[in-house]
Design a protein around this motif. Structure first.
Motif, PDB file in Angstrom:
ATOM      1  N   VAL A  84      -1.281   8.724  36.872  1.00 30.85           N
ATOM      2  CA  VAL A  84      -2.417   9.154  36.062  1.00 30.85           C
ATOM      3  C   VAL A  84      -2.499   8.222  34.871  1.00 30.85           C
ATOM      4  CG1 VAL A  84      -3.424  11.000  34.656  1.00 30.85           C
ATOM      5  CG2 VAL A  84      -2.185  11.585  36.744  1.00 30.85           C
ATOM      6  N   VAL A  85      -3.622   7.509  34.720  1.00 28.36           N
ATOM      7  CA  VAL A  85      -3.780   6.583  33.607  1.00 28.36           C
ATOM      8  C   VAL A  85      -5.064   6.905  32.852  1.00 28.36           C
ATOM      9  CG1 VAL A  85      -2.518   4.744  34.782  1.00 28.36           C
ATOM     10  CG2 VAL A  85      -5.000   4.859  35.004  1.00 28.36           C
ATOM     11  N   LEU A  86      -5.084   6.585  31.567  1.00 26.75           N
ATOM     12  CA  LEU A  86      -6.247   6.833  30.718  1.00 26.75           C
ATOM     13  C   LEU A  86      -6.979   5.539  30.402  1.00 26.75           C
ATOM     14  CD1 LEU A  86      -5.217   9.406  27.956  1.00 26.75           C
ATOM     15  CD2 LEU A  86      -6.296   9.827  30.163  1.00 26.75           C
ATOM     16  N   ARG A  87      -8.297   5.650  30.320  1.00 26.79           N
ATOM     17  CA  ARG A  87      -9.119   4.541  29.882  1.00 26.79           C
ATOM     18  C   ARG A  87     -10.153   5.075  28.896  1.00 26.79           C
ATOM     19  NH1 ARG A  87      -5.385   2.372  31.383  1.00 26.79           N
ATOM     20  NH2 ARG A  87      -5.109   0.952  33.156  1.00 26.79           N
ATOM     21  N   HIS A  88     -10.386   4.304  27.815  1.00 31.32           N
ATOM     22  CA  HIS A  88     -11.333   4.703  26.780  1.00 31.32           C
ATOM     23  C   HIS A  88     -12.589   3.843  26.845  1.00 31.32           C
ATOM     24  CE1 HIS A  88      -8.415   7.384  25.029  1.00 31.32           C
ATOM     25  NE2 HIS A  88      -7.533   6.410  24.979  1.00 31.32           N
ATOM     26  N   GLU A 100     -13.781   1.692  24.896  1.00 31.86           N
ATOM     27  CA  GLU A 100     -13.587   0.279  24.581  1.00 31.86           C
ATOM     28  C   GLU A 100     -12.936  -0.489  25.734  1.00 31.86           C
ATOM     29  OE1 GLU A 100     -10.398   2.569  22.142  1.00 31.86           O
ATOM     30  OE2 GLU A 100     -12.464   2.854  22.845  1.00 31.86           O
ATOM     31  N   ASP A 101     -12.208   0.218  26.598  1.00 34.89           N
ATOM     32  CA  ASP A 101     -11.620  -0.424  27.770  1.00 34.89           C
ATOM     33  C   ASP A 101     -12.661  -0.672  28.857  1.00 34.89           C
ATOM     34  OD1 ASP A 101      -9.030  -0.095  26.617  1.00 34.89           O
ATOM     35  OD2 ASP A 101      -8.977   1.961  27.380  1.00 34.89           O
ATOM     36  N   ILE A 102     -13.680   0.180  28.889  1.00 34.55           N
ATOM     37  CA  ILE A 102     -14.646   0.188  29.987  1.00 34.55           C
ATOM     38  C   ILE A 102     -15.896  -0.619  29.665  1.00 34.55           C
ATOM     39  CG2 ILE A 102     -15.969   1.707  31.517  1.00 34.55           C
ATOM     40  CD1 ILE A 102     -14.127   4.010  30.516  1.00 34.55           C
ATOM     41  N   ALA A 103     -16.292  -0.624  28.395  1.00 37.72           N
ATOM     42  CA  ALA A 103     -17.610  -1.140  28.003  1.00 37.72           C
ATOM     43  C   ALA A 103     -17.885  -2.546  28.507  1.00 37.72           C
ATOM     44  CB  ALA A 103     -17.752  -1.090  26.483  1.00 37.72           C
ATOM     45  N   GLY A 104     -16.888  -3.436  28.416  1.00 36.26           N
ATOM     46  CA  GLY A 104     -17.104  -4.813  28.814  1.00 36.26           C
ATOM     47  C   GLY A 104     -17.297  -5.013  30.301  1.00 36.26           C
ATOM     48  N   LEU A 163     -24.424   9.607  24.294  1.00 39.40           N
ATOM     49  CA  LEU A 163     -22.968   9.702  24.298  1.00 39.40           C
ATOM     50  C   LEU A 163     -22.368   8.398  23.803  1.00 39.40           C
ATOM     51  CD1 LEU A 163     -22.601  11.429  27.778  1.00 39.40           C
ATOM     52  CD2 LEU A 163     -22.220  12.509  25.546  1.00 39.40           C
ATOM     53  N   ALA A 164     -21.470   8.497  22.850  1.00 42.38           N
ATOM     54  CA  ALA A 164     -20.860   7.292  22.284  1.00 42.38           C
ATOM     55  C   ALA A 164     -19.422   7.126  22.719  1.00 42.38           C
ATOM     56  CB  ALA A 164     -20.928   7.340  20.758  1.00 42.38           C
ATOM     57  N   GLY A 165     -18.759   8.229  23.052  1.00 36.56           N
ATOM     58  CA  GLY A 165     -17.344   8.172  23.380  1.00 36.56           C
ATOM     59  C   GLY A 165     -17.051   8.700  24.765  1.00 36.56           C
ATOM     60  N   LYS A 166     -16.024   8.115  25.370  1.00 40.66           N
ATOM     61  CA  LYS A 166     -15.588   8.581  26.687  1.00 40.66           C
ATOM     62  C   LYS A 166     -14.093   8.331  26.825  1.00 40.66           C
ATOM     63  CE  LYS A 166     -16.080   7.750  31.672  1.00 40.66           C
ATOM     64  NZ  LYS A 166     -16.882   7.116  32.740  1.00 40.66           N
ATOM     65  N   LEU A 168      -9.123  11.136  41.751  1.00 43.15           N
ATOM     66  CA  LEU A 168     -10.085  11.724  40.819  1.00 43.15           C
ATOM     67  C   LEU A 168     -10.371  10.807  39.642  1.00 43.15           C
ATOM     68  CD1 LEU A 168      -8.516  15.312  40.449  1.00 43.15           C
ATOM     69  CD2 LEU A 168      -9.961  14.443  42.306  1.00 43.15           C
ATOM     70  N   ILE A 169     -11.615  10.859  39.183  1.00 45.52           N
ATOM     71  CA  ILE A 169     -11.970  10.354  37.864  1.00 45.52           C
ATOM     72  C   ILE A 169     -12.391  11.562  37.041  1.00 45.52           C
ATOM     73  CG2 ILE A 169     -13.568   8.971  36.496  1.00 45.52           C
ATOM     74  CD1 ILE A 169     -13.703   6.948  38.662  1.00 45.52           C
ATOM     75  N   VAL A 170     -11.619  11.847  36.006  1.00 44.53           N
ATOM     76  CA  VAL A 170     -11.878  12.994  35.129  1.00 44.53           C
ATOM     77  C   VAL A 170     -12.320  12.432  33.785  1.00 44.53           C
ATOM     78  CG1 VAL A 170     -10.964  15.143  34.187  1.00 44.53           C
ATOM     79  CG2 VAL A 170     -10.008  14.203  36.318  1.00 44.53           C
ATOM     80  N   SER A 171     -13.558  12.731  33.369  1.00 40.97           N
ATOM     81  CA  SER A 171     -14.132  12.101  32.182  1.00 40.97           C
ATOM     82  C   SER A 171     -14.485  13.111  31.111  1.00 40.97           C
ATOM     83  CB  SER A 171     -15.387  11.298  32.563  1.00 40.97           C
ATOM     84  OG  SER A 171     -15.067  10.265  33.475  1.00 40.97           O
TER      85      SER A 171
END
Length: 232
Positions: free
Chosen positions: A89-93, A95-99, A115-118, A130-133
């Motif tokens: 199970v890993v987390l991504r924010h 700023e990790d995804i935007a690019g 929405l500004a944050g994820k 699963l992708i849990v957002s």
């Protein structure tokens, strides 16, 4: 953190059982996200497992409809989820995804919904990926938030790994029995009067159950209900 421990303990006690989803909803609500969405991605297909809303009424409807209309194929996290080792199970924010997002993906899933944050958790099990957002109107996360998101995602994965599929669409598991019965009637194409007769309540009571269900699910219409409940 005492409340968090209690809510987590409640989820652990209900893992694999029907009681899990409402208890997980309590935990997510305590975590103060504006919207939580959980999707399973497998074999080039996607389905919504969970939609819990605490902000805009139609947010779940908007996100699920767009995501399942083949936009899940553009999810920048999809390849990483597919490559994840079982049990991880890993987390991504944000700023990790935007690019890694296209401009259109950003517009549809962040700019238009406001929405500004994820924070996204990728969770790989033996049977499910699963992708849990967690979505936020404002960009934010802390170490405590990260720890809880990762733990919550593992709780959710363990539940789906242990549970047999329910006899209704997965997102409806967070509802009460009456709310779920009303939604199943709507999905079955029945009018409020027919549902009321079958449940032995008034049409006005059916409307009340429907309103409560839609609020929990983050949908605002029959079309939104169909969107989150569509099969893969």
């Amino acid at each position: 953190m005492t409340t968090a421990y209690r809510l987590i303990s409640d989820c652990l006690a209900a893992t694999g059982r029907e009681a899990f989803a409402p208890r997980f909803l309590d935990l997510v609500q305590w975590m103060r996200a504006d919207q939580l969405m959980a999707f399973e991605l497998a074999g080039g297909r996607a389905r919504c497992l969970l939609s819990c809303h605490f902000g805009q009424l139609n947010l779940g409807e908007m996100l699920a409809t767009r995501y399942l209309d083949d936009w899940f194929r553009q999810d920048p996290l999809g390849p990483e989820l597919a490559a994840l080792a079982e049990g991880e199970v890993v987390l991504r924010h944000m700023e990790d995804i935007a690019g890694h997002m296209t401009a259109e993906y950003r517009r549809l899933f962040f700019e238009e919904p406001g929405l500004a944050g994820k924070t996204a958790a990728l969770a790989a099990g033996t049977r499910h990926r699963l992708i849990v957002s967690w979505y936020y109107a404002e960009a934010r996360h802390s170490r405590q938030d990260d720890d809880l998101c990762q733990l919550a995602a593992r709780l959710l994965l363990n539940h789906y790994e242990a549970a047999e599929p329910p006899p209704w669409p997965e997102p409806l598991s967070v509802l009460s029995n009456r709310e779920r019965d009303v939604c199943l009637g709507i999905i079955g194409g029945k009018k409020a009067e027919v549902i009321a007769g079958e449940l032995g309540v008034s049409p006005a009571t059916v409307v009340t159950y429907r309103k409560r269900a839609y609020e929990k699910l983050g949908v605002a219409s029959r079309a939104g209900l169909f969107a989150i409940c569509r099969p893969a």
